[in-house]
Each structure stands twice: as C-alpha cells, then as structure tokens.
Enzyme design. Structure first.
Site, short mmCIF file in Angstrom:
data_model
loop_
_atom_site.label_atom_id
_atom_site.label_comp_id
_atom_site.label_asym_id
_atom_site.label_seq_id
_atom_site.Cartn_x
_atom_site.Cartn_y
_atom_site.Cartn_z
N GLU A 230 0.90 -1.44 -0.27
CA GLU A 230 0.01 -0.37 -0.52
C GLU A 230 1.33 1.03 -0.16
O GLU A 230 0.51 2.06 -0.28
CB GLU A 230 -0.96 0.02 0.91
CG GLU A 230 -1.84 -1.49 1.22
CD GLU A 230 -3.14 -1.36 2.27
OE1 GLU A 230 -2.84 -0.56 2.86
OE2 GLU A 230 -3.84 -1.92 2.46
N GLN B 24 5.49 -3.84 2.64
CA GLN B 24 4.92 -5.09 2.78
C GLN B 24 5.12 -6.35 1.25
O GLN B 24 5.37 -6.11 0.29
CB GLN B 24 3.55 -5.03 3.76
CG GLN B 24 2.07 -5.44 2.12
CD GLN B 24 1.01 -4.68 2.95
OE1 GLN B 24 0.78 -3.92 2.97
NE2 GLN B 24 -0.15 -5.97 3.43
C1 BGC Z 1 -2.23 -4.22 4.89
C2 BGC Z 1 -3.10 -4.69 4.12
C3 BGC Z 1 -4.50 -5.73 5.13
C4 BGC Z 1 -4.57 -4.53 6.46
C5 BGC Z 1 -5.70 -5.64 6.94
C6 BGC Z 1 -2.95 -3.31 6.17
O1 BGC Z 1 -1.88 -2.56 7.08
O2 BGC Z 1 -1.67 -3.59 3.89
O3 BGC Z 1 -2.44 -5.93 3.65
O4 BGC Z 1 -5.18 -6.23 4.41
O5 BGC Z 1 -3.66 -4.52 7.07
O6 BGC Z 1 -5.21 -6.25 7.92
#
Ligand code: BGC
Length: 762
Positions: free
Chosen positions: A482, A593
């Site tokens: 993200e 991530q």
């Molecule tokens: C992550 C997502 C994840 C979400 C809920 C976010 O910090 O980047 O990949 O789905 O958290 O766990």
C-alpha cells in the site's frame, strides 16, 4: 498437543498500557462472540480502557463524508458494533470493595489455557482492613454454545468470615473505540445502538437494543448461579441491569458465583430476545463441568488436526500455539461472517474483512480443517451479488469485484487508491477456492459455492485489462504494497490473475462432467468463447521482468522511482503511513509489505529460483514491514531460498508479534493474518510443503537451535503427521488412504510410516 499450552503473565502489571494490552491478548472468543479482557471489578476511570464485546458480522452503517466527492465513492460504510458490556462484577467484603488498585495485591497471574479454552485470573489480595482473599476467575466464550460467555468467579476468604456480596452489571451504554490519529481505527466516538427494552426476568436481566441505521437487533441476557444460601436482588434502570447477590462467607470455604451472559442477534435469529432467554436456560440446565468438558473436547479435536510442536525453543513453541488458538477464536463459522484482521479482539479496522482471510488464514484451515474453509468460501458466495454491483459501479460491464474491506459485502473503503483499487482481492478469493480444491478434490462443493465466484471474478480481469502489443496488461490497480498505489502491471496482481484465469479454464473442463454445471453456465451466461479468452489472456499475461537486475519489478514504473534509505528514517517515523503524505511515499521505492515476494511464495513456478532470490534481496532492502502481514512471507521465502538465518529471524518476530507487541498496536486487537503466517512459515517455509496439481511435497529444513518440530496436514481423505529432527523426517499416515508424497524431489507412497534421512542441503 505435546507441550505446554498455557500462556501466563505473572504478576499482572496495573499501568494503563498493560491493562489495555491484556484486553486484547486475553480476550475470549469463539468466532461468533468476542469479549475483550477487562477486570470485572473495574479500573480507575482515567485509564480509559476499551471494554468491548462484539458479534462477528454484526454491524451498523455510517455515512462517509468526502469533502470532494467523485462518482462511485463510498458513501456509506459498515462498522462492527460494540455490544452490551456484561463483564462487571464488584465484590464486597463487608464494607470494603475488592480492587487491584487498593489494599495490597499479594499475588496475581493471568493465563490463557489453550487446551481448555479458558482464561484464568488468580489473585491473592489483602484489603486495607486486613481481610485476605484468594480469587480464581475463569472466563469462557463457549465453542459448544456460541452465544454463551461465562465468568466463573471463585472467592476464598483466607482469614475471615462474614458478609460477602457481588454486584453484577449488565451495561448497554457502550461506545466504539476511536482514535482520530490512527486511520486503522474509527475516527469518531460512536454509540451505535438505541435501547428497545430492559427487563428483569425470573433470575436475571434481559436487554434488547437496535442499531441506529442498519436496523439490526441484538438481545443480551444475564443470569447467575451463586452456590449455597444467599439473597438476590435484581433491578433494571436506564437500560442497565444490575444484580446484587448476598451471602455469608466462612473462613477457608470457597464461594462460587457463575455469571452467564448470552448474546443473540437478529441476523442469525428471528426472535433474538426469545432465543437469548432460551440460551440462558440451556446453559443453566447443565453443570459448568459439562460446559468445560465440551469446550475441551472441541479444542481437542481442533488441536488434533493442527497442533504444531517446536522442540528446543519453548518460547517460540508457545507463541505459535497462542497464534493458532487465536485463529479458531477468530474465524466466523457461518455464512454471515468471515475473519477480520483483529479477529474479535478489538475494533481496529472496524471489524471489516479483507483479503487477509483468503491469503493468510484460509490456507491454514484448508489443510487442517477444510470444513471451516468451506464456510469461508460460502461467505464469499453469499456476497457475490454485491461484488457484481461493486464491479458495475466502477464501470465494469461484466464480472464481480470483491470489496477491499467489508462486512456484508459492500465496499467500505473510503480511500480508493489503497482500497478499492486492490483488485488482487479477486485473485485471493479465487486462490482460496483453487487451494480448497487442490487439498480436498471436492469438486461438488466447488460446483455448489465456488464455480460462480471463480468465473465471475475471472471475468473481471478481462474487463479490466487489455491486449497491448501481444501482451495482456492490467493497468491502474494497486498491489498488496500500500506504499505504491495505482500502478500499471503490478507483478503480484498480474501473476495471480494469470493463475486464476488458467484455473478457471481447468475447472471449467473438470466441472463439465456435472449436469448442474449447465445451470450455472446458463445463469451467468458463460460461453466457450469466453473461456477461450481466459486462456488467451492467461497465456499472454504480461509479467514485468528487469534484465539488468534479474528481478521482477513490482510494477511498470517502480524501478524508475527514487530510493529512500530506510536506515536513515528516524525510528519514531514508523509506520510511515502515520507520518508522511501518501504522495511522498508513493514517489519512492519503498514497500509497506511483501508484494512481489508474496507472489514468489504462492506462484513459484512462474519464475526461476535465481529471479526469486534476486527479487527477495532487492525488496528486502526497501521493505519497512509496516504491515504485520509482511515478515512471515519474508521468512517463508528466506527458508525456501536456503537463507536459514534470515528465515529464523523473520519467523521469531512474526511469531511473537502480539505477545511482545512488536507492531506497537496490539491494544487495537491481535494480528490474525500474521498468526496464520506463523503456521504457513513452519509448514510452507521450514518444511518446504507444496500443495499443487501434481500432489503434495516436502523438503524439510531445521532452523538452528531447534531439536525438531512436528505438525499435521490434511490432504484429500488423509491426515499426515510430519516430524522433523536433526537426522530424519518421519511421515505418518494418521488417517485415510495411502498417499503419494514427494520428499526432497523423490516420490514415495505413504502407507503407514515413512522415515527419510533429513537432507541438510535441500
Ligand atoms: C495491510 C493490508 C491488510 C490490512 C488489514 C494493512 O495494513 O496493508 O494488506 O489487508 O492491513 O490487515
């Protein structure tokens, strides 16, 4: 389970942070209800804790306000509701009241017993006037009777006799937790329910209330059993129930109060008030011993299929057991619910379901408890229509787009670049169906609940992408990372879409033998031509590759961006999302991530080992692991690439992430996806397990310092126990028919027990 399964904190720390932390760490849940761990007697008001309890999938809606609205933006979102607080029990010893903040705490310990499915607080306490008591408080969210939560409160007066009373409350006045400074929690202070009724019943109180906008009801009943002679006064005022139970204590004789609290919601029960009253009767018609025995039996069966033992590192062994226990506490077991990133331990992420379930948690259930996997697939099947509407809203002519975050199936993400644009969720949903098929070969279920979902989501790739110079491209999407949004040809997304499309074609052929498949084809107007298109797009899918670096670039523009030296970012600036504007983050080569590295884990056959190694080393330097979903994946890939030291280091941090609060936000709830990652690391990483069309295979390694490890996997009709030691790998067929397995590249028939020398350089 072979080793210790009780996690204990001793003595209890009484500062605000620790109590907040215990609320999440020691919560009780059973997939339907979840209750955070709060001290029954309360804490000083200024502690401002988050005493919450939830029903999985029980929600209200909120208006989403956008200062600049554009077409299709989310206008209403769902949010999990904090329901009645039934935890309160004040204990009076004559004119003194028990509190850990007064008098003297002589001993205290809090534990979660993962074999018995209970949390236990034990305290030895001396009042200001010198009365000494021993307390043992056992709490349980029943797996046998899902609406039921019990508090079994035992008091032993050590040095006195005299009047003792309990004031037990049933409080509806609860609010949702919020933190305006953290986008991972709700930003507003919310009380989401209005009371409908509050009544004194035969032997307890009953409260019913309704959500403000979603118009759902929930009923909660509370009742008590105080063993021995006593008086009871029950009252209800301002929608708050209270029971006063008075008795006489005798020195050395234990007094035992059991508080039964049940929650029933109108999503699952037509008459939730009537049902809650029935549930109380049901609970009280049996002994607590019976309820405890049922709880233990349920968990015995659970652990028989999934327990992991690590020999040589007791802390890690316990941490992994803790994590696996949280998975069964978190998972929804009906079509209304799924698994939220915090399970039922906190309202971080507002109780929404993401791709976490399919990519991190469901793979665990698929090979240990496939029935639960079925129910997770059924949930997506139930919400397919909304996924189609979501696709149409974004402008797609065909297909389904699953929402990035949701409870009932509608998109709840307010920030589309890091939300709705994560089209890879469709791939995750499909991946979970394919995985389920590979592990069980249960084509009937795929036909019943999986097929429509798989084809409707596959269609969306065709509608999203286009052929360009002979290649199929997927533009303007966001991958798992993200910190890089709205890009062209995210490697992970394209690779997963390719796999998805290939499997849509394969399953189309396999399902062709069922008469009922015709009905599905007709219903969704699926033609041979379209299947042909799936094949063509899959075969031509563009997978970015950089010749110079020998890696898969995360997307088309990723390698053109400037680098940001992670070592130079001050510690207090992590996670970056809380300290830097998204535009600043997006313009750098920096990852929140695992993204390409995750693609290499799940789809290793698309690249050479050398490319995967190069990619791993490249992305490792630029990944902050600001998401808890990251380290387990780096550990798995390090193990596969024979980087034993790195694999162990990442694993240690991932396995103990919540017990040590390494992410710094466990108070908002434990990190369930990462917990699934612990299992995946041991099985898919260290033991080199693969679940593919050609069968299952293993290539076990032994992390340094461990003497061995053991786990189970279910495959088709069989259960196989795998035990790895310094010298050998032992495979035992515990259940089912003989299976072909591949170990270190050689094929064997597992009929009973197979002992293979451990290969130290696999
Ligand atoms: C992550 C997502 C994840 C979400 C809920 C976010 O910090 O980047 O990949 O789905 O958290 O766990």
């Amino acid at each position: 389970m072979k080793s210790n399964s009780v996690y204990t904190v001793e003595p209890l720390k009484l500062d605000r942070y620790s109590l907040n932390f215990y609320e999440a760490l020691f919560h009780n849940a059973n997939g339907y209800i979840g209750i955070r761990y709060d001290l029954e007697e309360g804490v000083p008001q200024e502690y401002n804790l988050i005493p919450s309890q939830y029903i999985n999938g029980f929600y209200d809606t909120l208006e989403v306000k956008h200062p600049e609205y554009l077409h299709g933006f989310t206008q209403e979102k769902e949010i999990i509701v904090n329901i009645a607080d039934n935890q309160g029990i004040k204990l009076y010893l004559g004119d003194e009241v028990f509190s850990m903040f007064k008098g003297t705490v002589l001993e205290s310990r809090l534990s979660v017993d993962m074999g018995r499915g209970v949390t236990i607080r034990e305290v030895k306490w001396q009042s200001e006037k010198g009365k000494i008591i021993r307390l043992k408080i056992t709490r349980m969210a029943s797996f046998y009777q899902l609406p039921l939560f019990t508090i079994d409160y035992e008091v032993e007066p050590v040095n006195f006799s005299g009047p003792v009373s309990f004031e037990s409350t049933h409080n509806r006045q609860v609010c949702n937790y919020h933190n305006p400074d953290d986008p991972r929690t709700a930003s507003e202070f919310l009380q989401l329910t209005t009371p409908l009724s509050c009544e004194v019943k035969e032997d307890g109180t009953s409260v019913e209330y309704r959500t403000k906008r979603s118009n759902l009801s929930v009923a909660s009943c509370v009742s008590h059993s105080l063993f021995g002679k006593h008086e009871e006064e029950i009252s209800a005022k301002d929608y708050q129930g209270s029971s006063l139970l008075k008795t006489e204590a005798k020195e050395g004789e234990t007094i035992r109060l059991v508080k039964y609290a049940v929650y029933c919601d109108s999503l699952r029960y037509k008459n939730c008030r009537g049902q809650a009253e029935e549930e109380i009767k049901k609970a009280k018609s049996v002994t607590m011993d019976f309820l405890y025995e049922r709880q233990e039996n349920y968990l015995k069966e659970y652990w028989e299929n999934c327990s992991v033992d690590i020999e040589g590192d007791d802390e890690l062994d316990l941490a992994v057991k803790y994590n696996l226990y949280q998975l069964i506490q978190a998972v929804g077991k009906d079509r209304h619910s799924n698994i939220s990133p915090k399970g039922l331990s906190g309202d971080g992420y507002e109780g929404h379901y993401f791709w976490d379930a399919e990519m991190y948690i469901q793979p665990f259930f698929t090979i240990t408890n496939p029935a639960i996997s079925k129910s997770l697939i059924a949930y997506r099947h139930t919400t397919l229509q909304m996924a189609k509407e979501n696709a149409a809203l974004v402008g797609h002519k065909k297909g389904a787009l699953y929402p990035w975050r949701t409870i009932t199936g509608r998109e709840c993400s307010g920030y589309f670049p890091a939300g709705r644009a994560q089209y890879h969720i469709n791939g995750a949903v499909a991946y979970s169906i394919i995985n389920y098929y590979l592990a069980t070969k249960d084509l009937e279920f795929v036909l019943e609940k999986g097929a429509e979902v798989l084809f409707e989501t596959a269609r969306l790739w065709l509608d999203t992408g286009n052929f360009h110079e002979g290649k199929f491209m997927l533009n303007t999407v966001t991958g798992p990372d993200e910190y890089t949004c709205l890009v062209n040809n995210n490697y992970y997304t394209n690779a997963l879409a390719k796999y998805h499309l290939e499997w849509a074609v394969k399953l189309y052929k396999k399902l062709g033998v069922y008469d009922d498949f015709i009905k599905i084809k007709e219903k969704i107007a699926l033609s041979e031509d379209e299947i042909e298109e799936f094949s063509r797009a899959a075969a031509c899918m563009y997978l970015p590759y950089d010749e110079k670096l020998g890696i898969n670039p995360q997307d088309d523009s990723f390698l053109q961006k400037k680098k940001w030296d992670i070592a130079k970012i001050p510690q207090e600036k992590f996670p970056l999302l809380l300290h830097y504007h998204p535009l600043h983050i997006y313009r750098h080569q920096i990852c929140k991530q695992a993204d390409t590295v995750l693609a290499h884990f799940i789809l290793e056959d698309m690249q050479s080992e050398e490319t995967m190694r190069n990619s791993f080393l490249y992305y490792e330097k630029i990944t902050t692991h600001d998401s808890s979903l990251s380290k387990a994946i780096f550990s798995i890939m390090a193990a596969r690439l024979n980087m034993e030291k790195k694999a162990s280091a990442y694993f240690g941090e991932s396995a103990k992430l919540d017990l040590l609060d390494l992410q710094g936000n466990t108070i908002d709830g434990v990190h369930i996806a990462n917990m699934g990652g612990s299992f995946l690391t041991i099985v898919y990483g260290f033991a080199g397990f693969r679940l593919k069309e050609e069968g299952i295979s293993f290539a076990p390694m032994l992390p340094k310092g461990w003497q061995g490890y053991r786990f189970e996997v279910c495959y088709e009709d069989s259960r196989i126990q795998v035990q790895v030691t310094e010298q050998e790998c032992v495979f035992e067929l515990e259940k089912g028919t003989p299976k072909r397995i591949r170990v270190y590249g050689r094929d064997y028939l597992l009929e009973d027990v197979l002992v293979i020398e451990r290969n130290s350089s696999r």
